[in-house]
Enzyme design. Structure first.
Site, PDB file in Angstrom:
ATOM      1  N   HIS A 110       0.706  -1.141  -0.122  1.00  9.61           N
ATOM      2  CA  HIS A 110      -0.066   0.100  -0.030  1.00  9.61           C
ATOM      3  C   HIS A 110       0.704   1.231   0.115  1.00  9.61           C
ATOM      4  O   HIS A 110       0.456   2.232  -0.054  1.00  9.61           O
ATOM      5  CB  HIS A 110      -0.945  -0.092   1.251  1.00  9.61           C
ATOM      6  N   HIS A 111       2.087   1.216   0.215  1.00  7.52           N
ATOM      7  CA  HIS A 111       2.951   2.476  -0.047  1.00  7.52           C
ATOM      8  C   HIS A 111       3.498   2.826  -1.314  1.00  7.52           C
ATOM      9  O   HIS A 111       3.528   4.032  -1.619  1.00  7.52           O
ATOM     10  CB  HIS A 111       4.033   2.408   0.965  1.00  7.52           C
TER      11      HIS A 111
END
Length: 371
Positions: A110-111
């Site tokens: 998710h980064h």
């Protein structure tokens, strides 16, 4: 972030018989092609990943590559693209009605942002899966991120997209990477309210974490009425995690997975894509948490008192020279008091919850004090 955590999870699921349950099918995944990767990422970035993958000496820090968090390694492009391929395949199967639930515990990166790697994440499989589902006919998607860290990359992709609600419950950026994800971060001008963030104080344990999740997530998911619910189950919220500062148990993580499962059946016709994410205590936490997630998605949750198979424990001790846990529980009750009990202004968790409710709820037609 070493692959051993995924190997141990898959071995535990297999040894528990989760992969052999009726209705459960384990499928492979091919690396995502450029067209799929470019649905989320910039061409220059994808080219930079490929170059660093072929020769790690060519890694460019301007793209977040070759850094301490995202070191370059041979085959990096293919490995990261395969994670994307798996999540996208599951998302497409959900929209087409070929399955009701899908789990990719290798995913949840998710980064990763459109133009750079970040926080151990090279390509953002969650964002790519959501884009693919929208292109396949889904009209609205909710992404719920339960990782210890703010889901900043996925949020950035959909910052100004009114079709997607990103909702992240995480440790406050004042004490943890990436330093973002506060209650006033609400999305772009065309999607105000499309990003919702609940930043919890360091040290939050089971009761506060579960209270926070239940005080914000179900209300917003119901109001948004998605076609698909995507959830990210990073288990670095655990008290033993070496990077985060929350104090959540495997038991609370299991309760949260069950809540997301139930919410999918309530709000999105049961269509549920569950992803992994962070989690750096690779023996005591990651395998058990994600085995519970797989069991939940198979609609046959595991009794927390289930003993860990002797074969799995022996493998852990032989390979890692560590004693493995004995059962699927930390022995915690994982109970909490619901928000309807009332707001405590002296409690830091309650203050964080109220800040998020007051910032986001009115944008979705909800009353922050009563809904």
């Amino acid at each position: 972030m070493a692959p051993v955590r995924l190997d141990l999870t898959a071995r535990l699921c297999a040894d528990l018989g989760l992969f052999d349950r009726p209705g459960v099918k384990v499928v492979g995944a091919e690396p995502a092609d450029d067209e799929l990767l470019l649905s989320v990422h910039d061409r220059a970035y994808v080219d930079a990943v490929k170059a660093a993958s072929a020769d790690p000496r060519r890694a460019q820090p301007v793209f977040g590559l070759g850094t301490e968090d995202d070191p370059a390694f041979p085959g990096m492009h293919e490995a990261a693209a395969r994670i994307v391929g798996g999540s996208v395949d599951l998302g497409r199967a959900l929209v087409a009605g070929r399955t009701l639930h899908g789990v990719n515990f290798c995913g949840g990166m998710h980064h990763a942002k459109p133009g750079c790697a970040s926080g151990f994440c090279v390509y953002n499989d969650a964002a790519a899966a959501i884009v693919a589902m929208l292109r396949e006919g889904a009209e609205r998607v909710v992404y719920v991120d339960l990782d210890c860290h703010h889901g900043d990359g996925t949020e950035a992709v959909f910052w100004d997209d009114p079709r997607v609600l990103t909702l992240s419950v995480h440790e406050s950026g004042t004490t943890l990477f990436p330093g973002t994800g506060f209650a006033d971060e609400l999305g772009g001008p065309d999607a105000l309210g499309g990003a919702v963030n609940l930043a919890l104080p360091a040290g939050t344990g089971d009761a506060g974490w579960l209270r926070a999740v239940h005080a914000v997530v179900p209300q917003l998911v119901r109001a948004f009425a998605p076609d698909v619910l995507v959830t990210q189950h990073g288990c670095d919220t655990h008290a033993l995690d070496p990077l985060g500062h929350l104090a959540v148990s495997v038991d609370a993580q299991r309760v949260a997975s069950a809540a997301m499962h139930a919410l999918a059946h309530e709000a999105s016709g049961g269509r549920w894509l569950a992803l992994g994410g962070g989690g750096y205590e690779v023996v005591d936490v990651v395998p058990r948490t994600w085995a519970h997630l797989v069991a939940e998605a198979s609609q046959q949750p595991l009794d927390p008192a289930t003993p860990l198979p002797a074969s799995w424990r022996a493998h852990v001790e032989a390979v890692l020279d560590r004693r493995a846990p004995a059962t699927m529980t930390d022995g915690e009750p994982a109970t909490f008091t619901g928000w309807e009990s009332g707001y405590d202004p002296d409690d830091a968790v309650d203050r964080a919850i109220l800040a998020t409710r007051r910032a986001a709820f009115p944008l979705h037609g909800l009353d922050p004090d009563f809904d």
